[in-house]
Structure formats: C-alpha cells, structure tokens
Design a protein around this motif. Structure first.
Motif, PDB file in Angstrom:
ATOM      1  N   GLN B   2       0.837  -1.197   0.000  1.00 33.54           N
ATOM      2  CA  GLN B   2       0.000   0.000   0.000  1.00 33.54           C
ATOM      3  C   GLN B   2       0.869   1.243   0.000  1.00 33.54           C
ATOM      4  O   GLN B   2       1.585   1.506   0.966  1.00 33.54           O
ATOM      5  CB  GLN B   2      -0.905  -0.014   1.250  1.00 33.54           C
ATOM      6  CG  GLN B   2      -2.107  -0.915   1.139  1.00 33.54           C
ATOM      7  CD  GLN B   2      -3.249  -0.264   0.376  1.00 33.54           C
ATOM      8  OE1 GLN B   2      -3.399   0.932   0.395  1.00 33.54           O
ATOM      9  NE2 GLN B   2      -4.026  -1.063  -0.321  1.00 33.54           N
ATOM     10  N   SER B  93      -0.950  10.900  -6.707  1.00 36.24           N
ATOM     11  CA  SER B  93      -0.464  10.677  -8.066  1.00 36.24           C
ATOM     12  C   SER B  93       0.981  11.162  -8.153  1.00 36.24           C
ATOM     13  O   SER B  93       1.381  12.102  -7.451  1.00 36.24           O
ATOM     14  CB  SER B  93      -1.334  11.440  -9.056  1.00 36.24           C
ATOM     15  OG  SER B  93      -0.739  11.494 -10.329  1.00 36.24           O
ATOM     16  N   ASP B  97       0.723  10.844 -13.315  1.00 29.97           N
ATOM     17  CA  ASP B  97       0.341   9.460 -13.561  1.00 29.97           C
ATOM     18  C   ASP B  97      -1.049   9.182 -12.972  1.00 29.97           C
ATOM     19  O   ASP B  97      -1.660  10.064 -12.370  1.00 29.97           O
ATOM     20  CB  ASP B  97       1.389   8.535 -12.947  1.00 29.97           C
ATOM     21  CG  ASP B  97       1.400   7.159 -13.575  1.00 29.97           C
ATOM     22  OD1 ASP B  97       2.090   6.268 -13.052  1.00 29.97           O
ATOM     23  OD2 ASP B  97       0.691   6.965 -14.593  1.00 29.97           O
ATOM     24  N   LYS B  98      -1.493   7.922 -13.118  1.00 26.43           N
ATOM     25  CA  LYS B  98      -2.819   7.583 -12.614  1.00 26.43           C
ATOM     26  C   LYS B  98      -2.890   7.762 -11.092  1.00 26.43           C
ATOM     27  O   LYS B  98      -1.877   7.867 -10.399  1.00 26.43           O
ATOM     28  CB  LYS B  98      -3.203   6.145 -12.959  1.00 26.43           C
ATOM     29  CG  LYS B  98      -2.499   5.087 -12.100  1.00 26.43           C
ATOM     30  CD  LYS B  98      -1.309   4.528 -12.780  1.00 26.43           C
ATOM     31  CE  LYS B  98      -0.615   3.464 -11.938  1.00 26.43           C
ATOM     32  NZ  LYS B  98       0.797   3.368 -12.297  1.00 26.43           N
ATOM     33  N   ILE B  99      -4.133   7.789 -10.577  1.00 24.88           N
ATOM     34  CA  ILE B  99      -4.361   8.012  -9.154  1.00 24.88           C
ATOM     35  C   ILE B  99      -4.320   6.686  -8.404  1.00 24.88           C
ATOM     36  O   ILE B  99      -4.932   5.709  -8.822  1.00 24.88           O
ATOM     37  CB  ILE B  99      -5.724   8.702  -8.939  1.00 24.88           C
ATOM     38  CG1 ILE B  99      -5.733  10.076  -9.606  1.00 24.88           C
ATOM     39  CG2 ILE B  99      -6.021   8.837  -7.460  1.00 24.88           C
ATOM     40  CD1 ILE B  99      -7.085  10.765  -9.532  1.00 24.88           C
ATOM     41  N   ILE B 100      -3.587   6.694  -7.293  1.00 19.85           N
ATOM     42  CA  ILE B 100      -3.513   5.536  -6.387  1.00 19.85           C
ATOM     43  C   ILE B 100      -4.325   5.877  -5.142  1.00 19.85           C
ATOM     44  O   ILE B 100      -4.111   6.920  -4.530  1.00 19.85           O
ATOM     45  CB  ILE B 100      -2.058   5.238  -5.986  1.00 19.85           C
ATOM     46  CG1 ILE B 100      -1.176   5.029  -7.221  1.00 19.85           C
ATOM     47  CG2 ILE B 100      -2.002   4.031  -5.050  1.00 19.85           C
ATOM     48  CD1 ILE B 100      -1.575   3.851  -8.068  1.00 19.85           C
ATOM     49  N   PHE B 101      -5.231   4.969  -4.782  1.00 17.24           N
ATOM     50  CA  PHE B 101      -6.133   5.226  -3.660  1.00 17.24           C
ATOM     51  C   PHE B 101      -5.746   4.426  -2.422  1.00 17.24           C
ATOM     52  O   PHE B 101      -5.160   3.342  -2.526  1.00 17.24           O
ATOM     53  CB  PHE B 101      -7.568   4.834  -4.050  1.00 17.24           C
ATOM     54  CG  PHE B 101      -8.233   5.764  -5.009  1.00 17.24           C
ATOM     55  CD1 PHE B 101      -8.018   5.637  -6.374  1.00 17.24           C
ATOM     56  CD2 PHE B 101      -9.082   6.763  -4.559  1.00 17.24           C
ATOM     57  CE1 PHE B 101      -8.640   6.499  -7.275  1.00 17.24           C
ATOM     58  CE2 PHE B 101      -9.700   7.623  -5.449  1.00 17.24           C
ATOM     59  CZ  PHE B 101      -9.479   7.488  -6.805  1.00 17.24           C
ATOM     60  N   GLY B 102      -6.125   4.963  -1.264  1.00 19.29           N
ATOM     61  CA  GLY B 102      -6.032   4.222  -0.009  1.00 19.29           C
ATOM     62  C   GLY B 102      -7.269   3.364   0.170  1.00 19.29           C
ATOM     63  O   GLY B 102      -8.136   3.302  -0.695  1.00 19.29           O
TER      64      GLY B 102
END
Lengths: 113, 111
Positions: B2, B93, B97-102
C-alpha cells in the motif's frame, strides 16, 4: 448522474465463467480507468486507456483484459472467474491523462458463486 | 504494497465538531494528492486536492493539510454535518500518472 455509465449494475455468475463489464465515459473524456474494490481493500487500479490506446497497467490479472473502442466506450473482460474476483468494479473517465477531474460511474457489483 | 495508507477504518464525530481524517504515503514521487468521498451505491466523487508545492488548501468547510517531510496529509471538515457521513478515500499521483487510492475511512457523523 455523473455522466459515466456502467452496465450492468449487478452481475451474479459461477466460477469458471467469463463476463464483460461495460463503461461509457463522460462526453468529451478520452481517458478511461478501471478500478476494483474488494472487501477491506481500497480502489485498486487495474488499467487505463487513452483515446483507444492502453496507457497504464496496474495490478490486473492475466485472466482480465480490457479495451477501448473507437467510440471511446470501454469493456473489461474477466475470465475463468474465481470466488475472489467478487468485487465492485468502477470505471472512471477524464479529459486528459493526468490525475485531474476523474469522474466515476456507480460501479458494477460482481458476485461469483 | 500500500503506497497510500489510511490506518483508521472508521471514525465517529459529533455533528458540529471537527472531523480529521488522516493519510500517510510511502512514495516520495507523489506530487499531487486528492480526497474523494463515496456514498453507498454511488461511485467516488472528487472533494479536494493539493499539489506538493503547497501545504494547505481550503474549500469551504474542507481543508487539506500536507506535511511532505512526514509524508502525511489530513482532511479537516469543520463543522461536520450529517451529510458528511460517507467513506473518504485519500489518493495520490506521481508526475501526472494515474491516481492511487487508499483503503478509505468510514466517517459517521453522530446527531
């Protein structure tokens, strides 16, 4: 209504089967993103398409594939389904390729039995 | 692994008080951070964002604070209202780049 349409809303299928999830992006948006939300997991990025071309790939299984068509709608194909594939699958769209202005659909809930 | 961590799965706050949602990240390349809100049976909706060149961004009742040295950001909601009950996702991000979520924090606003 966000402008991003996902069909179907719900899908129940058996292990080993194949399904196709569909996403129509918001008018004018060229990028489509697919995310998976499993129990106790956040939104896991699967894949991004921009104007018909694959742009980025995340934790997408080999059993999964996607494409974006000339009319910009996208399909996510899930094959040889396993119980663990049960999840909410979200599609998002944006005008460009950056992290701005993602609009999400309401998701497809897939249940594999 | 994560890269965006929301360590509190849920939070309960009295109506009218301040809600503080926390988020930590591990990737030092992240330069743009976002908060999304999600109601049941709906997709996430954008709430507020902050660039790494800032340490605070405010939009009405919502303020996001960024502490780059600690790789930590927080969302403050003041005052909290019943309609704020939802799941809040922290996201980031790197370089456009693309979005990374929690994993999200479920906020309950108590009457």
């Amino acid at each position: 209504d966000s402008g991003v349409t996902q069909t179907p809303k719900h899908l129940i299928t058996a292990t080993g089967q194949r399904v196709t999830l569909r996403c129509s992006p918001r008018s004018g948006d060229l990028s489509v993103y697919w995310y998976q939300q499993s129990l106790d997991q956040g939104l896991q990025f699967l894949i991004q398409y921009y104007n018909g071309e694959e742009r980025a790939k995340g934790n997408i299984l080999e059993r999964f594939s996607a494409q974006q068509f000339p009319d910009l709608h996208s399909e996510l194909n899930l094959s040889s389904l396993e119980l663990g594939d049960s999840a909410l699958y979200f599609c998002a769209s944006s005008a460009g390729t950056g992290p701005y202005g993602y609009t999400f659909g309401s998701g497809t809930r897939l249940t594999v039995v | 692994d994560q890269q965006v961590k929301q360590n509190s799965p849920s939070l309960s706050v009295q109506e009218g008080r301040i809600s503080i949602l926390n988020c930590d990240y591990t990737n030092s390349m992240f330069d743009y951070f976002l908060w999304y809100k999600k109601y049941p049976a709906e997709g996430p909706t954008f709430l507020i964002s902050i660039s790494s060149i800032k340490d605070k961004n405010e939009d009405g009742r919502f303020t996001v604070f960024l502490n780059k040295s600690a790789k930590h950001l927080s969302l403050h909601i003041v005052p909290s209202q019943p309609g704020d009950s939802a799941v809040y996702f922290c996201a980031a991000s790197a370089k456009g780049d693309k979005i990374i979520f929690g994993k999200g924090t479920r906020l309950h606003i108590l009457p």
